[in-house]
Design a protein around this motif. Structure first.
Motif: not given
Length: 466
Positions: A246-250
């Motif tokens: 999820i952090l990578s998507v952000y």
């Protein structure tokens, strides 16, 4: 058995007339005895009281008499009494003759017959060391006196012979009984020693059983939460991976965000050190998983060592597995003192009681650790098999075992360690376990070079041990 009543008498006198006189006194003629018996039958008179006769032999000189006494003793027909004249020219006198008679037969009772002498009575006693065996008969003598002396001394000789025989019999009985008591004492000591060993083994076995039950219980109590921890840890890894995704998507969507939102995200990312967390969290997870796996191995080693579920049954076991389990339990002690080297050969499954052999391995390893001394040592564990036997050995590079100590290392309660450092039961119990497995335990040692203990076991037990 003692001999019949001895009434043999030796007369040594240089006068033939004296010989005749003694025969009349001590050995009545058989013809006279027959006449007395005939008279009794013809006239109906009471028979005369028969006087017990003696067996009389005579010698004219001292040398001849001594030779006769020697021959009689060799033939097991010794004389009881000897009547010896004091003066018998040209040969030995009475004192010289008596000295030689007693050299030939020390038990002989002697009567010294004398009318006059070249010695005083004190000189005779000084020369003849046998006052209790010597009497003096003054010439001229009376027949009754001669017969009384003969009877008394013959009885004395026979009583002394009987007393000597009884003493010999008693001494033999005492020796026999003493030997029986000695043997019984040895058997009792052996039984006491065996009982002492059995009691010590029972105590140690009970201790090992308690330790085994405790280890099994501890392993069970640790294993349950460890299972929960391992399962939850796997889920935690998945959740963390989802968070990182999820952090990578952000991060990928950050350029299209409003400036204020993008600035807030960057500040938060820097404050939380997200880049460092992405690198460090996988490392922490890997280390934690490694720690859990190590705890799991220790738990399994405790279970393998105790084998509480086997109830000391004979089974086919992998010795390598037991050795490794035991080394895991005392791994920290080994690492502190020595470098451990494994030199394993190919081993078949061995019919044994695994928990007991694990105890042997532990005892040998603990002794090897103690033998390392203050410096860092080296312990080698080897295994191998040949000719229907499997073996393992533990070698240390310690100080070795002194020659005067070596014969006692398997004795119960024998130890060279300081008080409180050892019970002296380790090798004794190990020896007993190996014996029950129909094996053998051997040691090679050299002062200053170390010791090697090898345990050899049959791959298959005989029916008596199963």
């Amino acid at each position: 058995m003692h001999s019949p009543h001895n009434r043999r008498i030796l007369l040594i006198d240089d006068m033939v007339s004296i010989h005749d006189d003694f025969r009349k006194i001590l050995a009545p003629q058989a013809a006279q005895d027959r006449l007395d018996q005939l008279e009794s039958r013809l006239f109906g008179t009471e028979p005369r009281m028969q006087v017990s006769g003696f067996e009389l032999d005579c010698a004219l000189q001292g040398a001849q008499g001594v030779a006769m006494a020697g021959a009689a003793a060799e033939a097991q027909r010794p004389y009881a009494v000897a009547f010896v004249d004091m003066r018998m020219p040209p040969g030995w006198d009475g004192v010289q003759t008596i000295e030689r008679l007693w050299q030939t037969d020390s038990a002989l009772q002697v009567v010294l017959c004398t009318a006059y002498s070249d010695y005083s009575w004190e000189e005779v006693l000084d020369r003849l060391d046998g006052h209790e065996r010597l009497l003096v008969l003054k010439k001229p003598f009376d027949a009754i006196e001669v017969r009384q002396m003969a009877n008394t001394l013959v009885d004395k000789w026979n009583l002394m012979r009987q007393a000597a025989w009884k003493m010999e019999t008693l001494e033999a009985a005492v020796r026999s009984r003493t030997e029986e008591l000695s043997q019984a004492n040895l058997r009792l000591q052996a039984e006491m020693e065996e009982r002492k060993q059995l009691e010590s083994r029972m105590v140690q076995t009970e201790k090992l059983a308690s330790i085994g039950q405790l280890a099994a219980g501890v392993a069970h109590e640790i294993n349950n939460p460890l299972g929960f921890l391992s399962s939850n840890f796997g889920m935690l890894e998945e959740y963390l991976q989802s968070v990182f995704d999820i952090l990578s998507v952000y991060e990928s969507a950050e350029p299209g965000m409003a400036e204020s939102a993008a600035t807030l995200i960057r500040c938060t990312r820097e404050q939380s050190k997200l880049a460092f967390l992405r690198e460090d969290i996988p490392v922490l997870i890997a280390e934690s998983r490694e720690g859990m796996e190590r705890v799991g191995k220790i738990v399994q080693s405790l279970k393998d060592f105790s084998r509480a579920d086997t109830e000391q049954k004979w089974e086919w076991a992998d010795l390598h597995r037991g050795i490794e389990s035991t080394m895991n339990i005392i791994a920290s002690d080994i690492r502190k003192s020595a470098d451990l080297v494994r030199e394993y050969g190919d081993l078949p499954l061995v019919e044994c009681v695994p928990s007991q052999l694990n105890q042997v391995v532990m005892n040998l390893l603990v002794n090897a650790v103690h033998a390392a001394g203050p410096g860092r040592g080296r312990i080698v564990v080897r295994t191998g098999a040949a000719d229907g036997e499997a073996w393992f050995e533990v070698e240390d590079a310690g100080c070795g075992i002194p020659a005067d100590v070596l014969p006692r290392i398997f004795d119960p309660f024998f130890t060279t360690k300081a008080i409180g450092k050892g019970t002296g039961l380790g090798l004794s119990l190990s020896y007993g376990i190996v014996q029950r497995h129909q094996g053998r335990i051997e040691v090679r040692t050299a002062l200053g070079e170390g010791s090697t203990f090898r345990v050899t076991l049959p791959v298959r037990q005989q029916l008596a041990a199963a």
